[in-house]
Write a protein that holds these residues in place. Structure first.
Motif, PDB file in Angstrom:
ATOM      1  N   TYR A 158      -9.630   1.340  18.813  1.00 48.00           N
ATOM      2  CA  TYR A 158      -9.537   1.463  20.262  1.00 48.00           C
ATOM      3  C   TYR A 158      -9.742   2.893  20.757  1.00 48.00           C
ATOM      4  CZ  TYR A 158      -8.424  -3.430  20.490  1.00 48.00           C
ATOM      5  OH  TYR A 158      -8.510  -4.789  20.400  1.00 48.00           O
ATOM      6  N   SER A 159      -9.953   3.817  19.814  1.00 37.62           N
ATOM      7  CA  SER A 159     -10.404   5.145  20.229  1.00 37.62           C
ATOM      8  C   SER A 159     -11.896   5.139  20.516  1.00 37.62           C
ATOM      9  CB  SER A 159     -10.114   6.165  19.134  1.00 37.62           C
ATOM     10  OG  SER A 159      -8.749   6.157  18.817  1.00 37.62           O
ATOM     11  N   TYR A 160     -12.568   4.111  20.009  1.00 35.59           N
ATOM     12  CA  TYR A 160     -14.031   4.111  20.101  1.00 35.59           C
ATOM     13  C   TYR A 160     -14.572   3.025  21.004  1.00 35.59           C
ATOM     14  CZ  TYR A 160     -13.528   7.210  16.159  1.00 35.59           C
ATOM     15  OH  TYR A 160     -13.169   8.256  15.355  1.00 35.59           O
ATOM     16  N   MET A 161     -13.695   2.206  21.513  1.00 29.24           N
ATOM     17  CA  MET A 161     -14.185   1.150  22.394  1.00 29.24           C
ATOM     18  C   MET A 161     -13.077   0.814  23.378  1.00 29.24           C
ATOM     19  SD  MET A 161     -13.840  -2.123  19.814  1.00 29.24           S
ATOM     20  CE  MET A 161     -12.261  -2.994  19.713  1.00 29.24           C
ATOM     21  N   GLY A 162     -13.479   0.263  24.510  1.00 24.38           N
ATOM     22  CA  GLY A 162     -12.481  -0.189  25.456  1.00 24.38           C
ATOM     23  C   GLY A 162     -11.825  -1.436  24.913  1.00 24.38           C
ATOM     24  N   CYS A 163     -12.615  -2.487  24.783  1.00 24.76           N
ATOM     25  CA  CYS A 163     -12.125  -3.684  24.133  1.00 24.76           C
ATOM     26  C   CYS A 163     -13.299  -4.293  23.369  1.00 24.76           C
ATOM     27  CB  CYS A 163     -11.525  -4.673  25.123  1.00 24.76           C
ATOM     28  SG  CYS A 163     -12.749  -5.362  26.232  1.00 24.76           S
ATOM     29  N   LYS A 164     -13.007  -5.361  22.687  1.00 24.88           N
ATOM     30  CA  LYS A 164     -14.022  -5.958  21.821  1.00 24.88           C
ATOM     31  C   LYS A 164     -15.292  -6.283  22.618  1.00 24.88           C
ATOM     32  CE  LYS A 164     -14.286  -9.813  18.515  1.00 24.88           C
ATOM     33  NZ  LYS A 164     -13.953 -11.269  18.455  1.00 24.88           N
ATOM     34  N   GLU A 165     -15.088  -6.795  23.808  1.00 24.98           N
ATOM     35  CA  GLU A 165     -16.224  -7.216  24.626  1.00 24.98           C
ATOM     36  C   GLU A 165     -17.062  -6.002  25.047  1.00 24.98           C
ATOM     37  OE1 GLU A 165     -14.926 -10.097  27.563  1.00 24.98           O
ATOM     38  OE2 GLU A 165     -16.897 -10.024  28.544  1.00 24.98           O
ATOM     39  N   ASP A 166     -16.415  -4.876  25.344  1.00 27.49           N
ATOM     40  CA  ASP A 166     -17.152  -3.656  25.693  1.00 27.49           C
ATOM     41  C   ASP A 166     -18.073  -3.246  24.549  1.00 27.49           C
ATOM     42  OD1 ASP A 166     -15.959  -3.400  28.150  1.00 27.49           O
ATOM     43  OD2 ASP A 166     -14.315  -2.161  27.391  1.00 27.49           O
ATOM     44  N   LEU A 167     -17.530  -3.355  23.344  1.00 24.70           N
ATOM     45  CA  LEU A 167     -18.327  -2.977  22.179  1.00 24.70           C
ATOM     46  C   LEU A 167     -19.578  -3.847  22.089  1.00 24.70           C
ATOM     47  CD1 LEU A 167     -18.768  -1.458  19.548  1.00 24.70           C
ATOM     48  CD2 LEU A 167     -17.181  -3.020  18.418  1.00 24.70           C
ATOM     49  N   LEU A 168     -19.388  -5.141  22.285  1.00 26.02           N
ATOM     50  CA  LEU A 168     -20.530  -6.047  22.251  1.00 26.02           C
ATOM     51  C   LEU A 168     -21.569  -5.641  23.289  1.00 26.02           C
ATOM     52  CD1 LEU A 168     -22.031  -8.633  21.459  1.00 26.02           C
ATOM     53  CD2 LEU A 168     -20.545  -9.907  23.013  1.00 26.02           C
ATOM     54  N   ALA A 169     -21.107  -5.392  24.500  1.00 24.06           N
ATOM     55  CA  ALA A 169     -22.033  -5.046  25.570  1.00 24.06           C
ATOM     56  C   ALA A 169     -22.805  -3.777  25.228  1.00 24.06           C
ATOM     57  CB  ALA A 169     -21.272  -4.879  26.881  1.00 24.06           C
ATOM     58  N   SER A 170     -22.138  -2.806  24.626  1.00 25.46           N
ATOM     59  CA  SER A 170     -22.844  -1.548  24.352  1.00 25.46           C
ATOM     60  C   SER A 170     -23.889  -1.740  23.260  1.00 25.46           C
ATOM     61  CB  SER A 170     -21.843  -0.439  24.018  1.00 25.46           C
ATOM     62  OG  SER A 170     -21.645  -0.351  22.637  1.00 25.46           O
ATOM     63  N   LEU A 171     -23.618  -2.636  22.327  1.00 20.40           N
ATOM     64  CA  LEU A 171     -24.627  -2.935  21.304  1.00 20.40           C
ATOM     65  C   LEU A 171     -25.843  -3.600  21.939  1.00 20.40           C
ATOM     66  CD1 LEU A 171     -22.395  -4.252  18.365  1.00 20.40           C
ATOM     67  CD2 LEU A 171     -23.288  -1.942  18.736  1.00 20.40           C
ATOM     68  N   MET A 172     -25.571  -4.479  22.855  1.00 13.25           N
ATOM     69  CA  MET A 172     -26.677  -5.171  23.529  1.00 13.25           C
ATOM     70  C   MET A 172     -27.526  -4.176  24.323  1.00 13.25           C
ATOM     71  SD  MET A 172     -25.003  -8.669  24.966  1.00 13.25           S
ATOM     72  CE  MET A 172     -24.922 -10.142  23.950  1.00 13.25           C
ATOM     73  N   ARG A 173     -26.849  -3.334  25.077  1.00 15.75           N
ATOM     74  CA  ARG A 173     -27.564  -2.317  25.851  1.00 15.75           C
ATOM     75  C   ARG A 173     -28.500  -1.513  24.957  1.00 15.75           C
ATOM     76  NH1 ARG A 173     -22.732  -0.386  27.653  1.00 15.75           N
ATOM     77  NH2 ARG A 173     -22.071  -1.767  29.343  1.00 15.75           N
ATOM     78  N   GLY A 174     -28.002  -1.197  23.753  1.00 21.38           N
ATOM     79  CA  GLY A 174     -28.781  -0.376  22.823  1.00 21.38           C
ATOM     80  C   GLY A 174     -30.141  -0.974  22.505  1.00 21.38           C
ATOM     81  N   LEU A 175     -30.246  -2.288  22.593  1.00 27.25           N
ATOM     82  CA  LEU A 175     -31.543  -2.907  22.378  1.00 27.25           C
ATOM     83  C   LEU A 175     -32.275  -3.147  23.690  1.00 27.25           C
ATOM     84  CD1 LEU A 175     -33.239  -4.403  19.975  1.00 27.25           C
ATOM     85  CD2 LEU A 175     -32.804  -6.343  21.497  1.00 27.25           C
ATOM     86  N   MET A 176     -31.574  -3.672  24.638  1.00 27.39           N
ATOM     87  CA  MET A 176     -32.240  -4.160  25.833  1.00 27.39           C
ATOM     88  C   MET A 176     -32.748  -3.041  26.741  1.00 27.39           C
ATOM     89  SD  MET A 176     -29.827  -7.458  26.587  1.00 27.39           S
ATOM     90  CE  MET A 176     -30.867  -8.130  27.870  1.00 27.39           C
ATOM     91  N   GLU A 177     -32.033  -1.937  26.791  1.00 30.50           N
ATOM     92  CA  GLU A 177     -32.496  -0.862  27.656  1.00 30.50           C
ATOM     93  C   GLU A 177     -33.802  -0.236  27.154  1.00 30.50           C
ATOM     94  OE1 GLU A 177     -28.339   0.376  29.936  1.00 30.50           O
ATOM     95  OE2 GLU A 177     -29.115   1.667  28.329  1.00 30.50           O
TER      96      GLU A 177
END
Lengths: 197, 197, 197, 197
Positions: free
Chosen positions: D48-67
């Motif tokens: 939790y030092s590296y992510m807000g919550c589990k769902e935030d982590l997922l979203a940031s991974l997705m952004r990494g591809l989609m953007e």
DNA sequence: TATGAATGAGATTTCATTCAT
DNA sequence: TATGAATGAAATCTCATTCAT
């Protein structure tokens, strides 16, 4: 719609035999009603034609061992013979029944704690009455100088425990006949408390 | 939100003490994880900080009794004294530990069947090693003429059973001290297999 | 206390329909057994009259799509017509089934990873057999010069993927009938690999 | 108390790489926070030092591809070349990114349903913008007679699906280079909708 | 930045039992 | 006597998350 060829009596016996095997091997609590039904070849709902509830079934299995044991031992304990003879006979009867009905014996000896309420009371009464028979014989022996022991009840329990172990390991096809084992345990009991001359 | 003032060590001890009490009184299977947690004063989820699974907890409680018992008995059985002395010492040690830790003892003696797999194997190995110590001492005694018995292993088990019973009824505030009871059982054991002169 | 008027068959259908909807919308893992039961109008315990476990239910839903698909496609692929005709028919069948059973299709296409053990093996086998049918037809077409493609299996998978997408967006009340869409996809497939004249 | 030698940046990368691998292989829901932490070599609390919550982590991974995908495709789609050239370039970019980042791609393509609220909205917007680029190119091609198709959006989705499949089976050490596969898919796309002469 | 301990809610599955048929 | 279907409660265990240290 009873399956052809199966009578209620046979089914009842199958249920009881299955319960004996499962309760003895796994314990009462660890044995589920559905496993019991499955291995007896009926549905779990049908089980309730043969028993009130699971606990009733357990109690009736216990009775099946403890009532005959108590009955025979009562005859022995009140017979008109010397204390040593009676103690040997008590031990032999105990060993014999525990060897002949090891499953029921194991259940009677370990599943008391699974009972509650009236059933528990009933079984405790049977057990206490049984212990009292051993105590009485030992007391007689102490009185006439055959036996010597510090605490009768305590010794009675220890000797009963000693004979009880048989149900844990005796096998009909083992090295000794049940009669031999019974004699050995009777010897152990008497040797253990015989007054030194 | 950890309750202030509670450390992991204390909680662990509370969990183990509670498990000892409940498993001994009701049996392992009949004791639920939630009851255990409730009586230890934590949530059932927190239990899993202190145990792998319920069965692991059981095994560790058993180890707590069986490992010390095996260790002490090993020292006794291999000591350089007469078989009778060693047999008495084995019996005393057994009774003493069963009297001091009656809960763990009861669990170790009755809940083996609740274990499976590797944990079961581990505990069976401990038990077998322990039995072997008694057998060895009895064999020594038979060899030098002190003892006489037909089947060593069988008698060893019977004597162990006899001493085990203690955990079932001994109370620190009872009529006899544990030392007295230990002596009585040592007497019973030796008397039971002493060779007739 | 069975609600009057509900038969096992109806309940089973309701359970399966509910599971289809939920697994398709949320995914297998994200769908809880209790939500499933609630939306099917029974208790979660009663679910287990209709399925072995959650994973079995998933596998049976998958079978419901994959077995018919495989069956029909087998007939098509082995029929005695030109490769182009057969490829079009494969595509049409695929699209049709994916459009008619979009929920089952989506599940079959995305939840393989939720399976384990034998069930996984069974479904992989079905999938592989299905892919092999497309490969065989394409190979035939390449052989007789109708089709041209570099890597048959790779292209087969790409074309299947192309037709699979339909289950994601097709709606019965949408702009095109399912037959039209099927035709379009058959066109796409054939156009994609037709050998240049 | 950071372990010597580990910087926050490295740990963050390890967390993200682990999440990519696990979410792609097992799915977002089926991956537990503790497994993720364990395989990243930290405690679950430290996550939790590296992510807000589990769902935030997922979203940031997705952004990494989609953007990046959206960015590159925007350049392509608005470039001043013929529609066919642009469509080929879109397909190549899509295939290339899906081949280079198969884990992120699989996650972006399958885990949208695990998102809720604002994060879901954000990702849907990205996806819609991306689809719109393909639609625009196809529309251009239809207008100038290069392409022929009945329903632009429908075909756009079908072609994207076709190129997406790559992330499911492409292996860097496989039979074809990623460039070859990109070319093949570009060919398939163009062939599929080229207007007949 | 990291940890150990804890939580409340929920996961899947089984429990003993009931009851209309 | 037996069944299929169902129940409410409970089983063991894991979930994502928090927080004082």
């Amino acid at each position: 719609m009873r399956p052809v060829g199966a009578s209620g009596v046979e089914t009842r016996q199958r249920v009881e035999a299955t319960a004996l095997a499962l309760f003895a091997a796994q314990g009462f609590t660890a044995t589920g009603i559905r496993q019991l039904a499955r291995e007896a070849g009926i549905t779990s709902a049908a089980l309730y034609s043969y028993m009130g509830c699971k606990e009733d079934l357990l109690a009736s299995l216990m009775r099946g061992l403890m009532e005959p044991l108590l009955e025979r031992s009562q005859t022995i304990a009140t017979s008109d013979t010397q204390p040593e003879v009676r103690l040997r006979a008590l031990a032999r009867a105990h060993v014999r029944l525990h060897g002949e009905e090891p499953l029921a014996a194991r259940i009677a000896d370990t599943e008391l704690r699974a009972l509650t309420g009236d059933l528990l009371g009933e079984m405790l009464a049977l057990r206490d009455a049984y212990e009292a028979l051993w105590v009485a014989v030992i007391v007689d022996g102490v009185r006439d100088g055959t036996f010597a022991c510090a605490d009768t009840r305590l010794v009675a329990i220890a000797l009963i425990d000693l004979c009880t172990g048989v149900s844990g390991w005796y096998r009909p096809d083992g090295r000794h006949t049940l009669e031999t084992i019974a004699t050995m345990h009777a010897d152990l009991c008497v040797a253990a408390i015989r007054a030194p001359r």
